[in-house]
Design a protein around this motif. Structure first.
Motif, PDB file in Angstrom:
ATOM      1  N   HIS A   1      96.595  87.921   7.046  1.00 24.61           N
ATOM      2  CA  HIS A   1      97.684  87.136   6.987  1.00 24.61           C
ATOM      3  C   HIS A   1      98.016  86.059   8.066  1.00 24.61           C
ATOM      4  CE1 HIS A   1      98.651  90.030   3.767  1.00 24.61           C
ATOM      5  NE2 HIS A   1      98.224  90.870   4.155  1.00 24.61           N
ATOM      6  N   GLY A   2      97.029  85.781   8.657  1.00 23.09           N
ATOM      7  CA  GLY A   2      97.359  84.695   9.812  1.00 23.09           C
ATOM      8  C   GLY A   2      96.611  85.379  11.123  1.00 23.09           C
ATOM      9  N   ARG A   3      97.090  84.441  12.093  1.00 24.18           N
ATOM     10  CA  ARG A   3      96.486  84.624  13.560  1.00 24.18           C
ATOM     11  C   ARG A   3      97.429  84.937  14.753  1.00 24.18           C
ATOM     12  NH1 ARG A   3      90.474  85.082  13.779  1.00 24.18           N
ATOM     13  NH2 ARG A   3      89.827  83.898  12.156  1.00 24.18           N
ATOM     14  N   THR A   4      98.538  84.990  14.384  1.00 25.19           N
ATOM     15  CA  THR A   4      99.631  85.417  15.486  1.00 25.19           C
ATOM     16  C   THR A   4      99.210  86.923  15.676  1.00 25.19           C
ATOM     17  OG1 THR A   4     101.363  86.098  13.855  1.00 25.19           O
ATOM     18  CG2 THR A   4     101.342  83.760  14.624  1.00 25.19           C
ATOM     19  N   LEU A   5      99.708  87.208  16.855  1.00 26.13           N
ATOM     20  CA  LEU A   5      99.705  88.802  17.347  1.00 26.13           C
ATOM     21  C   LEU A   5     100.064  89.911  16.079  1.00 26.13           C
ATOM     22  CD1 LEU A   5      98.237  90.688  19.263  1.00 26.13           C
ATOM     23  CD2 LEU A   5     100.139  90.820  20.456  1.00 26.13           C
ATOM     24  N   PHE A   6     101.093  89.541  15.523  1.00 26.24           N
ATOM     25  CA  PHE A   6     101.831  90.174  14.612  1.00 26.24           C
ATOM     26  C   PHE A   6     101.051  90.263  13.202  1.00 26.24           C
ATOM     27  CE2 PHE A   6     106.464  91.159  12.784  1.00 26.24           C
ATOM     28  CZ  PHE A   6     105.731  92.502  12.240  1.00 26.24           C
ATOM     29  N   THR A   7     100.784  88.840  12.758  1.00 27.93           N
ATOM     30  CA  THR A   7     100.272  88.647  11.581  1.00 27.93           C
ATOM     31  C   THR A   7      98.747  89.165  11.378  1.00 27.93           C
ATOM     32  OG1 THR A   7      99.827  86.437  11.820  1.00 27.93           O
ATOM     33  CG2 THR A   7     101.782  86.748  10.753  1.00 27.93           C
TER      34      THR A   7
ATOM     35  N   LYS B   1      68.618  89.527  12.455  1.00 28.25           N
ATOM     36  CA  LYS B   1      69.530  89.729  13.453  1.00 28.25           C
ATOM     37  C   LYS B   1      70.594  88.478  13.421  1.00 28.25           C
ATOM     38  CE  LYS B   1      70.989  91.465  18.001  1.00 28.25           C
ATOM     39  NZ  LYS B   1      70.439  91.688  19.293  1.00 28.25           N
ATOM     40  N   GLU B   2      71.666  88.826  12.595  1.00 26.61           N
ATOM     41  CA  GLU B   2      72.799  87.708  12.306  1.00 26.61           C
ATOM     42  C   GLU B   2      73.607  87.458  13.350  1.00 26.61           C
ATOM     43  OE1 GLU B   2      72.570  85.500   9.831  1.00 26.61           O
ATOM     44  OE2 GLU B   2      71.027  86.496   8.770  1.00 26.61           O
ATOM     45  N   ALA B   3      73.892  86.239  13.935  1.00 31.81           N
ATOM     46  CA  ALA B   3      75.027  86.028  14.778  1.00 31.81           C
ATOM     47  C   ALA B   3      76.426  86.144  14.163  1.00 31.81           C
ATOM     48  CB  ALA B   3      74.797  84.530  15.491  1.00 31.81           C
ATOM     49  N   PRO B   4      77.185  86.715  14.662  1.00 32.94           N
ATOM     50  CA  PRO B   4      78.626  86.844  14.014  1.00 32.94           C
ATOM     51  C   PRO B   4      79.206  85.535  13.701  1.00 32.94           C
ATOM     52  CG  PRO B   4      78.812  87.322  16.227  1.00 32.94           C
ATOM     53  CD  PRO B   4      77.308  87.129  16.046  1.00 32.94           C
ATOM     54  N   VAL B   5      79.750  85.324  12.603  1.00 33.57           N
ATOM     55  CA  VAL B   5      80.185  84.173  11.832  1.00 33.57           C
ATOM     56  C   VAL B   5      81.966  84.216  11.826  1.00 33.57           C
ATOM     57  CG1 VAL B   5      80.244  82.174  10.227  1.00 33.57           C
ATOM     58  CG2 VAL B   5      78.204  83.590  10.951  1.00 33.57           C
ATOM     59  N   PRO B   6      82.545  83.550  12.552  1.00 39.91           N
ATOM     60  CA  PRO B   6      83.930  83.677  12.407  1.00 39.91           C
ATOM     61  C   PRO B   6      84.349  83.490  11.127  1.00 39.91           C
ATOM     62  CG  PRO B   6      83.582  82.539  14.470  1.00 39.91           C
ATOM     63  CD  PRO B   6      82.296  82.626  13.705  1.00 39.91           C
ATOM     64  N   ALA B   7      85.381  84.026  10.370  1.00 42.55           N
ATOM     65  CA  ALA B   7      85.918  83.690   9.024  1.00 42.55           C
ATOM     66  C   ALA B   7      86.722  82.572   9.129  1.00 42.55           C
ATOM     67  CB  ALA B   7      86.634  84.914   8.312  1.00 42.55           C
ATOM     68  N   PRO B   8      86.622  81.536   8.473  1.00 42.60           N
ATOM     69  CA  PRO B   8      87.354  80.272   8.640  1.00 42.60           C
ATOM     70  C   PRO B   8      88.822  80.752   8.028  1.00 42.60           C
ATOM     71  CG  PRO B   8      85.734  80.080   6.961  1.00 42.60           C
ATOM     72  CD  PRO B   8      85.493  81.116   7.565  1.00 42.60           C
ATOM     73  N   ASP B   9      89.650  79.968   8.530  1.00 38.68           N
ATOM     74  CA  ASP B   9      91.204  80.140   8.333  1.00 38.68           C
ATOM     75  C   ASP B   9      91.878  79.027   8.610  1.00 38.68           C
ATOM     76  OD1 ASP B   9      93.190  81.092  10.297  1.00 38.68           O
ATOM     77  OD2 ASP B   9      91.277  81.952  10.854  1.00 38.68           O
ATOM     78  N   ALA B  10      92.976  78.723   7.782  1.00 38.91           N
ATOM     79  CA  ALA B  10      93.947  77.744   7.972  1.00 38.91           C
ATOM     80  C   ALA B  10      95.432  78.154   8.338  1.00 38.91           C
ATOM     81  CB  ALA B  10      93.800  76.455   7.092  1.00 38.91           C
ATOM     82  N   ALA B  11      95.391  79.216   8.172  1.00 36.56           N
ATOM     83  CA  ALA B  11      96.734  79.853   8.351  1.00 36.56           C
ATOM     84  C   ALA B  11      97.445  79.798   9.775  1.00 36.56           C
ATOM     85  CB  ALA B  11      96.755  81.393   7.975  1.00 36.56           C
TER      86      ALA B  11
END
Length: 433
Positions: free
Chosen positions: A148-154, A423-433
């Motif tokens: 639901h987004g990347r603010t601390l709340f969402t 051993k996979e490096a962590p891939v940040p999930a992309p988002d545009a929110a």
């Protein structure tokens, strides 16, 4: 460093390495750097052409550099840019009128992103519940693996611990339940719940469509407890599923709906839609945004809405879904060691990795990109396709050809791998929110 900027700053040479040198490392972008695009075609710094089946993560649904959208923006650029919220403007009034006429909603609030739209929706829900029932009614219920987004709340509401680790303490009064689990919903949604927020189709969580019975059960439980039902249609909205918003196909009307991504076709804008009765709880001064609803963004969004919300356009989305899904089903049947059964709605589709290929969705998309096809992932186990809604039959066929070629190299890579576990490096999930 406080050196004077040189006169060639706008044309200085930059590369992918520049990202690592000067940007905060919140993303791990591809090695190639796109510089130009038109429709679904894109070119990088080396002049290599790609077929874009990402739409900037379900954003450029009319394709890159759409001529009608460009014309509308250019006209507004030479008319009026910004006023501040002490004044209104004509484009925002036209957009609000159009969105309320096209949906269940009667009121609109505009901001700059999906995260901000969801933040506004959650604040509204808390304000509504506190005013109408008292401060004891404050809990927010959402689904595990939601986004639901990347603010601390969402991001806290999102229910994915990998995005909240290190940001504690998190906002309180949040509960997370399994998606599509009616019994879990019944247990969680009690009289202290202010709102339930849900994606009609989970995007980042793996491209998982909501079960209509589940969404109807959420509606009934919210009605019983006085909670607001919020539909997050940031990724599924604006024609992506074959209707203007996915809730129309589910026959479930939310109390609040959020939109962003494709609403501006790449120009930043978000919207929260609701009813007059609920909206009145956000009175003057209770919420705001400096840029939200500015003439540039709302002009673009109005043109996008005008183009997408047409019966023939939406019918073509469903037609394209059939063509792509047919190809994906055949791909999964031909290579069961690589892929599971595809799923999704409209032109938001997920192709799960088979058990023997778990954790390798990024490996596959990297191979496809090298061959000229841009794809997304929805976590380490799902390849995600979200082409522009204007995708042609020829482009669908070309994407299928490249994906099949990519499977051959993917399988060859698997054979060449050593027996030791990867051993996979962590891939940040992309988002545009």
């Amino acid at each position: 460093m406080n050196a004077q900027l040189d006169s060639g700053i706008a044309t200085r040479s930059v590369t992918r390495q520049t990202f690592d040198d000067v940007l905060v490392p919140t993303y791990a972008p591809a090695a190639m750097v796109p510089v130009r695009a038109s429709g679904l075609d894109l070119w990088d710094q080396e002049g290599k052409q790609y077929l874009d089946f990402t739409s900037g993560i379900a954003v450029t649904s009319l394709g890159h550099a759409h001529p009608e959208v460009n014309e509308a923006l250019t006209k507004q650029l030479n008319t009026l840019w910004h006023l501040g919220n002490g004044y209104t403007n004509e484009p925002v009034l036209r957009l609000a009128s159009a969105l309320t006429e096209a949906t269940f909603a009667e009121r609109a609030f505009f901001c700059n992103s999906g995260a901000e739209a969801n933040e506004a929706a959650l604040k509204l829900a808390r304000k509504y519940a506190h005013t109408k029932f008292g401060p004891h009614k404050s809990r927010i219920v959402s689904c595990l693996a939601s986004f639901h987004g990347r603010t601390l709340f969402t991001v806290s509401v999102g229910g994915q611990s990998k995005y909240t680790e290190g940001f504690e303490p998190l906002p309180p009064e949040l509960s997370h339940i399994p998606y599509n689990d009616i019994e879990a919903a019944r247990a969680a949604i009690t009289d202290d719940v202010a709102a339930v927020i849900v994606e009609p189709i989970q995007g980042e969580g793996g491209v998982i469509p909501g079960n209509p019975d589940y969404l109807k059960a959420l509606r009934e439980l919210c009605d019983q407890t006085g909670a607001l039902l919020i539909f997050d249609e940031v990724q599924s909205g604006m024609g992506r599923t074959g209707t203007l918003f996915a809730y129309e196909q589910m026959n479930v009307k939310p109390d609040v709906l959020t939109s962003a991504k494709a609403l501006g076709n790449g120009y930043p804008i978000g919207a929260m839609l609701t009813t007059t009765e609920i909206a009145k709880h956000l009175g003057v001064g209770s919420h705001g945004t400096t840029y939200g609803g500015n003439p540039l963004a709302t002009t673009v969004a109005l043109k996008v809405l005008e183009i997408i919300n047409q019966p023939a356009f939406l019918a073509r989305v469903k037609e394209a879904n059939v063509a792509i899904m047919t190809n994906l089903l055949q791909l999964a049947a031909d290579f069961p060691q690589v892929f599971g059964q595809p799923r999704g709605m409209g032109l938001l589709l997920g192709l799960p990795m088979a058990e023997t290929s778990k954790g390798r969705s990024k490996d596959f998309t990297k191979i496809a990109e090298k061959m000229g096809l841009m794809l997304l992932i929805a976590g380490p186990d799902v390849v995600r396709l979200a082409p522009a809604l204007i995708v042609s039959d020829a482009q669908i066929a070309e994407a299928n050809r490249i994906m099949r070629a990519a499977v051959a190299e993917f399988l060859a890579d698997a054979i060449d791998e050593p027996a030791a576990p990867r051993k996979e490096a962590p891939v940040p999930a992309p988002d545009a929110a």
